[in-house]
Design a protein around this motif. Structure first.
Motif, PDB file in Angstrom:
ATOM      1  N   THR A  14      40.795  51.071  33.051  1.00  0.00           N
ATOM      2  CA  THR A  14      39.781  50.015  32.960  1.00  0.00           C
ATOM      3  C   THR A  14      39.040  50.131  31.630  1.00  0.00           C
ATOM      4  O   THR A  14      37.835  49.952  31.548  1.00  0.00           O
ATOM      5  N   LYS A 187      43.611  47.013  32.553  1.00  0.00           N
ATOM      6  CA  LYS A 187      43.282  45.888  33.431  1.00  0.00           C
ATOM      7  C   LYS A 187      42.304  44.946  32.733  1.00  0.00           C
ATOM      8  O   LYS A 187      41.334  45.393  32.118  1.00  0.00           O
ATOM      9  N   ARG A 189      40.030  41.830  33.961  1.00  0.00           N
ATOM     10  CA  ARG A 189      39.609  41.122  35.169  1.00  0.00           C
ATOM     11  C   ARG A 189      38.951  39.788  34.835  1.00  0.00           C
ATOM     12  O   ARG A 189      38.117  39.703  33.946  1.00  0.00           O
ATOM     13  N   GLU A 317      34.774  51.552  39.761  1.00  0.00           N
ATOM     14  CA  GLU A 317      35.619  51.247  38.615  1.00  0.00           C
ATOM     15  C   GLU A 317      34.800  50.589  37.514  1.00  0.00           C
ATOM     16  O   GLU A 317      34.038  49.656  37.780  1.00  0.00           O
TER      17      GLU A 317
END
Length: 323
Positions: A14, A187, A189, A317
């Motif tokens: 992340t 990632k 998002r 996270e």
């Protein structure tokens, strides 16, 4: 000839997303389903979750399609997804997949072994080229994950507009490092989702049955369960009933949450007679709008239970949003 076996999946970090102009990266959809490692040894096929639990019985159509691939032995990494009417992956829908009520797709995004060749040290783009060639005549529900490396900013914007959960950015030349959470995969998002541990539930009100809300938390670096929020939306009659059955056999007298954190919540204002604590081994997938300054989440919605991640691995996270 040695039999091919399970490979612990490589995980995305992340970290801060790369610049769309950085040509070292390629991008693909972040799927909202179950990670699945498909292993083919001749006529024998296994479909295993990231925790090495068998998914063969639950998703037999994927097993059948993998068995028909034109290779004697292979190991493929991918995601098992349920599609909504607009073709978007939905974790909520996959909860009902056993009933055959929703279409299932296995999006394959990496080829780890092909025949006797271990491909994990090859550049990602080469592994994907081999995977695409292997799947050119694949039967549904097995499909290759489409990736892109041009018009990145515009494509990410379009993905956000159609309601995609996010994207995964991957270094083009990266190796597959089994079991690692690598900065070579990141990632991105568009909306916020993560897993939370269920530590208790409240009594239902009005005509609602089962429970009112689940009490959610995550583990910190000291392995304390930190309270994050309650969630009472996102359930239907079926998920209320099935989740309540799982909660009832886990009831305990003592709160599993860190006491200091629990004091910050409204559950300790007055008697705790309407709260039931449970053994913290159930994991829920939750969507929400943001983290607050005091460590809570806003507007949480229950998406489903996860049986492919141990509760002790659930942490807060970091948020990495698309630019």
């Amino acid at each position: 000839m040695k039999k091919l076996s399970f490979v612990v999946p490589m995980k995305a970090s992340t970290s801060e997303p790369p610049s769309p102009a950085d040509c070292r990266w390629l991008y693909e959809m972040k799927f909202d389903g179950y990670r699945g490692i498909a292993i083919k040894n001749g006529k024998q096929v296994e479909l295993l979750s990231r925790n090495r639990n068998s998914l063969d019985v639950r998703f037999p159509e994927v097993v059948t399609a993998i068995a028909k691939l034109p290779v004697d032995r292979c190991v493929i990494d991918g995601e098992i997804c349920a599609l909504d009417p607009k073709g978007r992956t939905s974790f909520q829908l996959i909860q009902n997949a056993e009933e055959g009520t929703v279409p299932i797709v296995y999006y394959a995004f990496d080829l780890l072994f092909e025949g006797s060749n271990d491909l994990r040290t090859l550049p990602l783009v080469e592994r994907k080229e081999r995977l695409d060639a292997l799947l050119v005549d694949a039967h549904d529900p097995v499909r290759p994950s489409v990736y892109f490396d041009r018009d990145v900013a515009k494509t990410l914007t379009r993905m956000r507009k159609i309601g995609a959960e996010g994207a995964i950015a991957k270094v083009r030349d990266s190796a597959y490092v089994a079991g690692s959470r690598s900065a070579d995969w990141v990632k991105i998002r568009f909306s916020l989702q993560q897993e939370f541990v269920i530590g208790g539930y409240s009594e239902p009100k009005g005509s609602r049955s089962g429970f009112g809300a689940l009490l959610l938390g995550y583990y910190d670096k000291d392995r304390r369960l930190i309270y994050a929020s309650k969630v009472g939306t996102g359930f239907n009659d079926k998920t209320l009933a099935s989740t309540f059955r799982l909660l009832q056999v886990r009831v305990r007298k003592k709160s599993p949450f860190a006491p200091f954190e629990l004091k910050r919540t409204r559950w300790t204002r007055g008697p705790l007679s309407k709260v039931h604590w449970v053994k913290p081994d159930l994991v829920a997938q939750i969507s929400f709008t943001e983290w607050t300054d005091d460590g809570s989440i806003r507007h949480p919605v229950f998406l489903g239970l996860r049986d492919d991640k141990p509760s002790m691995q659930v942490v807060r996270e970091p948020v990495a949003r698309a630019k």
